[in-house]
Design an enzyme around this catalytic site. Structure first.
Site, PDB file in Angstrom:
ATOM      1  N   SER A  66       7.403  12.251   5.151  1.00  0.00           N
ATOM      2  CA  SER A  66       7.974  13.594   4.994  1.00  0.00           C
ATOM      3  C   SER A  66       8.250  13.915   3.533  1.00  0.00           C
ATOM      4  O   SER A  66       8.375  13.029   2.684  1.00  0.00           O
ATOM      5  CB  SER A  66       9.276  13.712   5.779  1.00  0.00           C
TER       6      SER A  66
HETATM    7  N1  SAH Z   1      10.156   8.802   8.362  1.00  0.00           N
HETATM    8  C1  SAH Z   1       8.743   8.517   8.313  1.00  0.00           C
HETATM    9  C2  SAH Z   1       7.938   9.697   8.830  1.00  0.00           C
HETATM   10  C3  SAH Z   1       6.823   9.232   9.685  1.00  0.00           C
HETATM   11  S1  SAH Z   1       5.914  10.465  10.564  1.00  0.00           S
HETATM   12  C4  SAH Z   1       8.375   8.142   6.887  1.00  0.00           C
HETATM   13  O1  SAH Z   1       9.273   8.111   6.005  1.00  0.00           O
HETATM   14  O2  SAH Z   1       7.217   7.818   6.619  1.00  0.00           O
HETATM   15  C5  SAH Z   1       6.483  10.223  12.208  1.00  0.00           C
HETATM   16  C6  SAH Z   1       6.216   8.877  12.833  1.00  0.00           C
HETATM   17  O3  SAH Z   1       6.685   8.963  14.189  1.00  0.00           O
HETATM   18  C7  SAH Z   1       4.744   8.464  12.918  1.00  0.00           C
HETATM   19  O4  SAH Z   1       4.584   7.206  12.310  1.00  0.00           O
HETATM   20  C8  SAH Z   1       4.473   8.381  14.426  1.00  0.00           C
HETATM   21  O5  SAH Z   1       3.559   7.348  14.793  1.00  0.00           O
HETATM   22  C9  SAH Z   1       5.868   8.118  14.987  1.00  0.00           C
HETATM   23  N2  SAH Z   1       6.038   8.492  16.390  1.00  0.00           N
HETATM   24  C10 SAH Z   1       5.529   9.564  17.052  1.00  0.00           C
HETATM   25  N3  SAH Z   1       5.911   9.537  18.348  1.00  0.00           N
HETATM   26  C11 SAH Z   1       6.682   8.427  18.518  1.00  0.00           C
HETATM   27  C12 SAH Z   1       7.373   7.851  19.642  1.00  0.00           C
HETATM   28  N4  SAH Z   1       7.345   8.403  20.853  1.00  0.00           N
HETATM   29  N5  SAH Z   1       8.063   6.710  19.439  1.00  0.00           N
HETATM   30  C13 SAH Z   1       8.107   6.113  18.207  1.00  0.00           C
HETATM   31  N6  SAH Z   1       7.478   6.610  17.111  1.00  0.00           N
HETATM   32  C14 SAH Z   1       6.772   7.747  17.264  1.00  0.00           C
END
Ligand code: SAH
Length: 223
Positions: A66
């Site tokens: 993000s």
């Molecule tokens: N805070 C993270 C943002 C990652 S984007 C950072 O600093 O990089 C969101 C993430 O949520 C992705 O890696 C995706 O695979 C994960 N995600 C999506 N659905 C999910 C679920 N049901 N359970 C766990 N993780 C999930």
């Protein structure tokens, strides 16, 4: 100038221009962003100046880390104190995990995609060795009850509507949840729990990747 010095300068510029000047006032949050090298959480081909731009960046598997301002804004809404237990749903690159750990939180972080989780774990532990973090590879759509209750829950991907059961995993005394909700038009929402009462507030419009609801495994019926 070596690249570590350049990174430190870019990091300071990002913290001043994109966070402090944009209304992030919590010193603990600003200090954490000054410490954590964002370039270590994005693909190695990413240029340093891009790693410190105020925008999301691809991290593979269709996911993104993000925008720094949004991470900082959500953390400021979360009002976590050092020593609090935090559930992070969506480990992704591990950047936010490292920020939370360096602020002194006990972090439980859950990621659906094993490859991302493994890479994030390596990157985080290289930057904040010895931090109190549990890396869970599982579906966190409805939180993670084995380690509940949490003082704070932060969700880094957007469900179309509020998932069931998250608020029950909050500490009944002022536990806080911050997440984006919506499909195309999303909003940040914060919920504070006071026993059985929930105080819900809506905030900024945002754009996050979707929180994925994996299909339930159907047990084969025995004949
Ligand atoms: N805070 C993270 C943002 C990652 S984007 C950072 O600093 O990089 C969101 C993430 O949520 C992705 O890696 C995706 O695979 C994960 N995600 C999506 N659905 C999910 C679920 N049901 N359970 C766990 N993780 C999930």
């Amino acid at each position: 100038m070596n690249s570590e010095t350049s990174a430190a300068i870019l990091r300071m510029r990002m913290v001043n221009r994109d966070l402090a000047d944009a209304g992030i006032t919590d010193e603990r949050i600003l200090n954490a962003f000054l410490k954590i090298p964002r370039e270590d959480f994005v693909p190695s081909r990413t240029s340093l100046s891009s790693a410190y731009g105020n925008h999301p960046l691809p991290i593979g598997f269709g996911q993104t880390v993000s925008q720094p301002y949004i991470v900082a804004f959500m953390l400021q809404m979360l009002e976590c104190e050092p020593g609090n237990k935090v559930l992070e749903i969506g480990t992704g690159s591990g950047y936010q995990t490292a920020i939370l750990a360096s602020m002194g939180m006990k972090v439980v972080t859950i990621e659906l995609l094993p490859d991302l989780a493994e890479r994030a774990k390596k990157a985080v532990l290289a930057i904040v060795p010895g931090a109190d973090i549990s890396f869970i590879v599982a579906d966190g759509y409805n939180g993670w009850t084995p380690a509940a209750p949490y003082d704070c829950i932060i969700v880094s991907a957007a469900p179309p509507r509020m998932p069931d059961g998250l608020e029950n995993q909050l500490n009944p005394s002022e536990g806080r949840l911050v997440l984006p909700v919506g499909e195309w038009h999303q909003r940040l929402v914060s919920i504070t729990r006071h026993g059985d009462d929930l105080d819900l507030r809506e905030s900024l419009p945002v754009r996050f990747v979707p929180l994925v609801k994996p299909p339930r495994r159907i047990e084969k019926e025995k004949s």
